[in-house]
Scaffold this active site. Structure first.
Site, short mmCIF file in Angstrom:
data_model
loop_
_atom_site.label_atom_id
_atom_site.label_comp_id
_atom_site.label_asym_id
_atom_site.label_seq_id
_atom_site.Cartn_x
_atom_site.Cartn_y
_atom_site.Cartn_z
N ARG A 54 0.87 -1.20 0.00
CA ARG A 54 0.00 0.00 0.00
C ARG A 54 0.90 1.24 0.00
O ARG A 54 1.35 1.73 1.05
CB ARG A 54 -0.91 0.00 1.22
CG ARG A 54 -1.81 1.23 1.31
CD ARG A 54 -2.83 1.28 0.23
NE ARG A 54 -3.74 0.14 0.30
CZ ARG A 54 -4.47 -0.29 -0.73
NH1 ARG A 54 -4.37 0.33 -1.89
NH2 ARG A 54 -5.25 -1.34 -0.60
N GLN A 78 -7.61 -8.13 -8.67
CA GLN A 78 -7.53 -6.70 -8.99
C GLN A 78 -6.10 -6.29 -9.25
O GLN A 78 -5.17 -6.63 -8.49
CB GLN A 78 -8.08 -5.92 -7.78
CG GLN A 78 -7.68 -4.46 -7.74
CD GLN A 78 -8.85 -3.50 -7.84
OE1 GLN A 78 -9.81 -3.76 -8.58
NE2 GLN A 78 -8.76 -2.42 -7.12
N HIS A 157 1.36 2.46 -10.44
CA HIS A 157 0.37 2.95 -9.47
C HIS A 157 1.06 3.85 -8.43
O HIS A 157 1.11 3.51 -7.24
CB HIS A 157 -0.31 1.75 -8.80
CG HIS A 157 -1.64 2.05 -8.20
ND1 HIS A 157 -1.80 2.93 -7.14
CD2 HIS A 157 -2.88 1.60 -8.48
CE1 HIS A 157 -3.07 2.99 -6.82
NE2 HIS A 157 -3.74 2.21 -7.61
N ASP A 200 -11.51 9.17 -8.32
CA ASP A 200 -10.97 7.98 -8.98
C ASP A 200 -11.21 8.19 -10.48
O ASP A 200 -12.23 7.79 -11.01
CB ASP A 200 -11.70 6.74 -8.46
CG ASP A 200 -10.96 5.47 -8.83
OD1 ASP A 200 -11.34 4.41 -8.29
OD2 ASP A 200 -10.03 5.55 -9.64
N GLU A 261 -1.09 8.08 -11.82
CA GLU A 261 -0.75 6.74 -12.27
C GLU A 261 -0.71 6.64 -13.79
O GLU A 261 -1.74 6.45 -14.44
CB GLU A 261 -1.76 5.74 -11.72
CG GLU A 261 -2.04 5.88 -10.24
CD GLU A 261 -3.31 5.15 -9.81
OE1 GLU A 261 -3.77 4.25 -10.55
OE2 GLU A 261 -3.87 5.48 -8.74
O1 TA6 Z 1 -5.92 3.36 -9.30
C1 TA6 Z 1 -7.13 3.62 -8.64
C2 TA6 Z 1 -7.70 2.30 -8.18
O2 TA6 Z 1 -8.04 1.49 -9.29
C3 TA6 Z 1 -8.90 2.59 -7.29
O3 TA6 Z 1 -10.11 2.19 -7.91
C4 TA6 Z 1 -8.59 1.80 -6.02
O4 TA6 Z 1 -9.14 0.51 -6.10
C5 TA6 Z 1 -7.06 1.80 -6.04
O5 TA6 Z 1 -6.75 1.57 -7.40
C6 TA6 Z 1 -6.40 0.85 -5.08
O6 TA6 Z 1 -6.60 -0.47 -5.49
P1 TA6 Z 1 -5.98 -1.64 -4.54
O7 TA6 Z 1 -6.31 -2.93 -5.24
O8 TA6 Z 1 -4.52 -1.38 -4.42
O9 TA6 Z 1 -6.67 -1.48 -3.20
#
Ligand code: TA6
Length: 284
Positions: A54, A78, A157, A200, A261
């Protein structure tokens, strides 16, 4: 110079800048210039390989966001698996600026996760971190080493550190089309981005000539330049979303970060067998 400290590699520039990259996710977790930390890293970030980091600069590949319906990435977690795999440290390539490389192939991706990508992809991803006195450049090369084409997305990111989010404006995106991921609405910005709630936003096809800047009280504190990355996401979780993430601490940390990002995320890159794809972000 660079030093391999087991789970991480530490870069030190002769003029004092430093960067620390975890082999897990090849995640840059620390970048300092003049002793000042330029990236935001949650105090609750898992640095032991148990969860995507994070903060810092997590690497998003082969998909941004959740897996796409009716697409080979559909079942992937994700943001894919690059940030949750342990990369191989390939060594230092130059000394000033100091550059190091990390590599990821299918063999380094946990098998259970790799199997979720419904693509017979043989790939090699090499990321190069280049640290100069004031710049940090992160470059990526994706190679299709197999006999079948595959599609992928890529995104850096990047969590930038700021003094106070309510004095921040993200500049350079006026007139650009963006998708609000919270409302699924496409809009065109008529003003710089200032923050008063969760944002976002996926900015699409932003000309490379556009440097995206973060200003605080009107003074530019961060500049992001892109090569071959047409899109850019701007994200701040704000209070509720920050409160809902266990690894996002302190809870008022949203006041001290903004994600800018650079990526190729509004479509997929199609990579033919034997082809290479290059892209990079330069942070000042
Ligand atoms: O980059 C923005 C995003 O896609 C947000 O929608 C939020 O989910 C963030 O990434 C963090 O995602 P994560 O999977 O690291 O919690």
């Amino acid at each position: 110079m660079s030093s391999d400290n087991g789970d991480r590699v530490i870069l030190t520039h002769p003029l004092g800048a430093t960067a620390t990259i975890l082999k897990y996710g090849a995640t840059c977790i620390l970048w300092t210039v003049g002793g000042a930390e330029r990236l935001w890293l949650s105090e609750g970030a898992h640095l032991d390989g148990s969860k995507a980091v994070r903060g810092g600069i997590p690497l998003v590949f082969p998909v941004f966001g959740p897996g796409k319906k009716n697409h080979p990435t559909e079942a992937l977690p994700q943001h894919g698996f690059a940030r949750t795999s342990t990369w191989e440290f390939l060594g230092q390539t130059t000394s000033d600026p100091v550059a190091v490389q990390f590599g990821l192939g299918p063999e380094q991706v946990p098998e259970a996760t790799r199997a979720l990508w419904a693509t017979p992809a043989d790939f090699l991803v090499v990321v190069t971190f280049t640290l100069s006195a004031t710049l940090l450049t992160t470059a990526v090369e994706v190679a299709n080493t197999g006999s079948a084409a595959f599609d992928f997305q890529w995104l850096f990111h990047t969590y930038l550190r700021v003094q106070a989010i309510d004095s921040v404006a993200v500049q350079g995106l006026v007139g650009q089309t963006r998708l609000n991921q919270l409302t699924s609405a496409d809009v065109t910005d008529s003003h710089e981005v200032v923050f008063s709630e969760e944002y976002d936003l996926v900015y699409k096809q932003v000309p490379e000539s556009v440097a995206i800047t973060v200003a605080e009280h009107g003074a530019v504190t961060h500049t992001t330049r892109r090569v071959n990355l047409p899109d850019a996401v701007v994200w701040n979780p704000w209070i509720a979303k920050a409160g809902g993430m266990a690894d996002f601490t302190p809870k008022d940390g949203y006041r001290h970060m903004v994600c800018v990002e650079p990526g190729h995320v509004s479509s997929f890159v199609s990579l033919a067998p034997g082809a290479l794809w290059h892209a990079s972000q330069e942070l000042l």
